[in-house]
Design an enzyme around this catalytic site. Structure first.
Site, mmCIF file in Angstrom:
data_model
loop_
_atom_site.group_PDB
_atom_site.id
_atom_site.type_symbol
_atom_site.label_atom_id
_atom_site.label_comp_id
_atom_site.label_asym_id
_atom_site.label_seq_id
_atom_site.Cartn_x
_atom_site.Cartn_y
_atom_site.Cartn_z
ATOM 1 N N ASP A 36 0.853 -1.177 0.000
ATOM 2 C CA ASP A 36 0.000 0.000 0.000
ATOM 3 C C ASP A 36 0.902 1.244 0.000
ATOM 4 O O ASP A 36 2.104 1.158 0.269
ATOM 5 C CB ASP A 36 -0.894 -0.052 1.241
ATOM 6 N N ASP A 38 -0.210 5.214 0.920
ATOM 7 C CA ASP A 38 -0.456 6.112 2.057
ATOM 8 C C ASP A 38 -0.586 5.327 3.359
ATOM 9 O O ASP A 38 -1.339 4.356 3.445
ATOM 10 C CB ASP A 38 -1.738 6.911 1.825
ATOM 11 N N ASP A 211 -2.182 -0.398 5.858
ATOM 12 C CA ASP A 211 -2.582 0.153 7.158
ATOM 13 C C ASP A 211 -4.076 0.331 7.326
ATOM 14 O O ASP A 211 -4.556 0.440 8.451
ATOM 15 C CB ASP A 211 -1.919 1.517 7.355
#
Length: 261
Positions: A36, A38, A211
């Site tokens: 991922d 961000d 996240d």
């Protein structure tokens, strides 16, 4: 329960163990990394345009991808074009728009390009953002309402976007102070599956690192293909097997092997 523990049960997150090092994993199996962007490779900022990307991120990821025979892909909610404005992702496999828009490392497209939102949907989102103070992020294949700077508007923004998605036949993606409208079927799981069906990913053990809630699809897909997920931070009920505490720890975990001589 410890009587001194006054936190509500629903606010306590599970504690996942730290993953084995990448070097240890590579001793036993070829690994495919899905990363991922961000909150994983870069810190989350107040708005999507104000992120700070380390200057060495692109070169380090290309070095790591080279040492892993190309088995590394960025899988982001951002569009491919948007990612390119923040760092040089050329030479890396990448999937944008929550995995719906996919490219091999050589730039070849994997699958069909998804459609964008219709003009009426965009106009309704724009008007809502102007009225509420939410930040509207326009994307090639969707749009997102960010309410990090107006948290009191969050519940209403989620309700508005969810109802709009229902009327327009779209899917919603929720994350950290954001709700996004996308075309149906846009998932990070689909991106993992698409890459795992092609060389050089085929036959490797997939590891998805992310996240946010939208990364849970990636964790589950990696697990279904014989690998696992690594959660950045902590969240109860995650499908990840392991966790790293923050973005710097992700960088450390990745470079621990890529810097090895």
């Amino acid at each position: 329960m410890d009587p001194r523990d006054t936190s509500a049960p629903e606010t306590r997150a599970q504690t996942l163990p730290a993953p084995p090092t990448l070097a240890e994993l590579l001793l036993t199996t070829p690994v495919a990394l899905f990363l991922d962007f961000d909150g994983t490779l870069v810190e989350i900022a107040d708005t999507p345009d104000t992120i700070e990307v380390p200057g060495e991120l692109g070169p380090r990821l290309r070095l790591l991808a080279s040492r892993m025979d190309g088995r590394l892909a960025i899988v982001s909610g951002r569009s491919i074009d948007d990612i390119a404005t923040h760092f040089d992702s050329e030479g890396l496999a990448r999937a944008g728009s929550h995995g719906a828009s996919r490219f091999a490392a050589d730039g070849a497209r994997l699958g069909e390009e998804p459609a964008g939102l219709d003009d009426d949907t965009v106009q309704l989102l724009t008007a809502y953002a102007d009225k509420t103070g939410c930040h509207l992020e326009r994307k090639s294949h969707g749009a997102a309402l960010h309410f990090r700077q107006v948290p009191e508007a969050g519940d209403a923004a989620i309700a508005f976007a969810t109802e709009l998605a229902r009327r327009k036949g779209l899917d919603v993606k929720t994350g950290k102070a954001v709700i996004e409208l996308v075309q149906r079927g846009a998932t990070k799981a689909a991106a993992v599956t698409a890459f795992m069906a092609t060389e050089p990913f085929k036959g490797a053990t997939p590891i998805f690192i992310g996240d946010d809630v939208t990364d849970e699809d990636g964790f589950r897909s990696a697990t279904a293909h014989g690998g696992f997920g690594i959660l950045v931070g902590n969240r109860d009920g995650s499908a990840a097997r392991y966790a790293l505490p923050n973005v710097p720890s992700v960088h450390d975990w990745l470079t621990m092997w890529s810097d090895a001589k």
